[in-house]
Design a protein around this motif. Structure first.
Motif, PDB file in Angstrom:
ATOM      1  N   LYS A 371       0.842  -1.196   0.000  1.00 56.01           N
ATOM      2  CA  LYS A 371       0.000   0.000   0.000  1.00 56.01           C
ATOM      3  C   LYS A 371       0.877   1.246   0.000  1.00 56.01           C
ATOM      4  N   ASP A 372       0.332   2.339  -0.566  1.00 60.86           N
ATOM      5  CA  ASP A 372       1.071   3.591  -0.499  1.00 60.86           C
ATOM      6  C   ASP A 372       0.796   4.267   0.841  1.00 60.86           C
ATOM      7  N   LYS A 373       1.318   5.467   1.038  1.00 57.65           N
ATOM      8  CA  LYS A 373       1.197   6.144   2.323  1.00 57.65           C
ATOM      9  C   LYS A 373      -0.246   6.472   2.697  1.00 57.65           C
ATOM     10  N   ASN A 374      -1.138   6.468   1.697  1.00 59.80           N
ATOM     11  CA  ASN A 374      -2.549   6.760   1.950  1.00 59.80           C
ATOM     12  C   ASN A 374      -3.405   5.504   2.089  1.00 59.80           C
ATOM     13  N   ASN A 376      -3.629   3.108  -0.286  1.00 56.26           N
ATOM     14  CA  ASN A 376      -4.138   2.654  -1.578  1.00 56.26           C
ATOM     15  C   ASN A 376      -3.357   1.444  -2.098  1.00 56.26           C
ATOM     16  N   THR A 378      -2.302  -1.219  -5.390  1.00 58.82           N
ATOM     17  CA  THR A 378      -1.958  -1.112  -6.804  1.00 58.82           C
ATOM     18  C   THR A 378      -2.454  -2.346  -7.534  1.00 58.82           C
TER      19      THR A 378
END
Length: 391
Positions: A371-374, A376, A378
């Protein structure tokens, strides 16, 4: 690997969606086939049905129209009034996390002013919160009780008030693709059990969970065959008899006082859908986790079929809006949406991960979702698959 319809944005991971030899999905073909429909003949058939069920001595309502205050149910009310069903009974089903302004107060009040009788049904909020929690944790759908009760409450009211005709809106199997799409104009018990969003969780399965009793589940229980036969309940899809189109419906509804959100709803393509319940955003997010697409894909695909936007333009919008992890929905914080059902944000994230289809999203070497920092995810090979399908 995800395959996308060559005409719209819908993926092969969507339940009940199929593709023909040209790579076109059945939702697109259903819309294409509308050109061959004799709508004058369908309209005449509808008028025969309405005349058959119209109260001859004016001692009862002619029909029941389930309404939420949304664009489609507003359009259904307008249409039935124009067709002379002036004694329609309205059923509004309030959820646990309803929006207090435009969707519930303003638009419902607007419907009341049209000249109809309005009956509001609100289920036990304590029971409903339990069902929301069970739906989220067991089948990954916080809106499970809503999706069941929107089909059971109006039918129960039809039985209780002895009004046999129920006017539903669209057949979702036709608009979004599915096996019950082509010549299905009736919503009955079989349609509900197969396509009504029960996700394999039967109402009787809930008895005993969290102290829930059979009595608690009355609004969520479909009437017996004997009750239906006694009243002669018939539920028809209005979209089978007249051309059904969301944007058309909202324009007509707005001309009669309907109000939209005024800005794009989180995760959606437009500003006029999913306005009635804060939990709808969570429901749509879990659809993305399970199947790799969200509400924006549905709406964008409908606009593509009608020539309003190209597939390439729509895909760019879908990539931006589908599946974004959000801490607010319609200006309400995630923790406040979860609080009534007794789930924290951390618990919610764990539930999200449990229901995420890891075949669709990137994971590390240990199988943990990346996950990204928010927060989310991919989607795997999104760009490559899109590029391949456009060739």
């Amino acid at each position: 690997m995800i395959k996308y319809c060559k005409r719209c944005c819908l993926p092969s991971t969507k339940p009940h969606l199929s593709f023909d030899e040209e790579g076109i999905c059945n939702a697109c073909r259903n819309y294409e086939n509308r050109k061959s429909v004799d709508w004058d003949e369908r309209k005449a058939e509808l008028m025969e049905i309405l005349d058959r069920y119209r109260s001859k001595d004016h001692s009862n309502w002619d029909c029941i129209i389930p309404v939420s205050g949304g664009k489609d149910s507003t359009y259904q009310v307008i249409t039935m009034l124009e067709l002379g069903m002036n004694h329609a009974g309205e059923i509004h089903y309030l959820g646990e996390m309803v929006r207090p302004d435009i969707a519930v107060i303003s638009n419902i009040e607007n419907i009341k002013k049209m000249g109809v009788d309005y009956i509001e049904v609100t289920t036990n909020r304590v029971v409903r919160a339990k069902l929301n929690r069970i739906g989220l944790t067991e089948v990954g759908d916080i809106s499970w009780p809503e999706h069941v009760s929107i089909f059971t409450v109006p039918v129960r009211m039809a039985v209780n008030f002895n009004v046999p005709l129920i006017i539903w809106g669209e057949n979702s199997q036709n608009e979004y693709g599915g096996p019950a799409a082509v010549e299905n104009n009736v919503l009955d018990r079989r349609w509900l059990e197969e396509f009504g969003g029960m996700l394999g969780l039967r109402v009787n399965d809930l008895i005993g969970q969290e102290g829930i009793t059979k009595k608690d589940l009355i609004p969520f229980t479909y009437p017996t065959d004997e009750e239906l036969k006694r009243v002669g309940v018939t539920g028809i899809f209005l979209g089978y008899y007249i051309p059904w189109e969301g944007l058309h419906n909202v324009l007509v509804a707005k001309a009669h006082g309907f109000k939209s959100w005024g800005k794009v709803v989180e995760g959606d393509y437009d500003d006029y859908e999913n306005l009635d319940n804060y939990q709808a955003g969570i429901h749509e997010y879990f659809k993305y986790l399970k199947f790799g697409f969200g509400r924006c894909s549905d709406q964008a695909s409908m606009h593509i079929r009608r020539g309003r936007i190209s597939r390439e333009e729509a895909m760019q919008v879908v990539k931006e809006r589908d599946g974004a992890f959000r801490w607010t929905y319609l200006d309400k914080k995630l923790e406040d949406i979860l609080e009534p059902i007794g789930i924290t944000v951390d618990e919610f994230i764990k539930i999200c991960d449990e229901f995420t289809n890891k075949k669709l999203f990137l994971t590390d070497k240990n199988g943990k979702l990346i996950k990204d920092k928010n927060g989310n995810l991919t989607k795997i090979n999104y760009d490559n698959v899109e590029e391949k399908d456009n060739k």
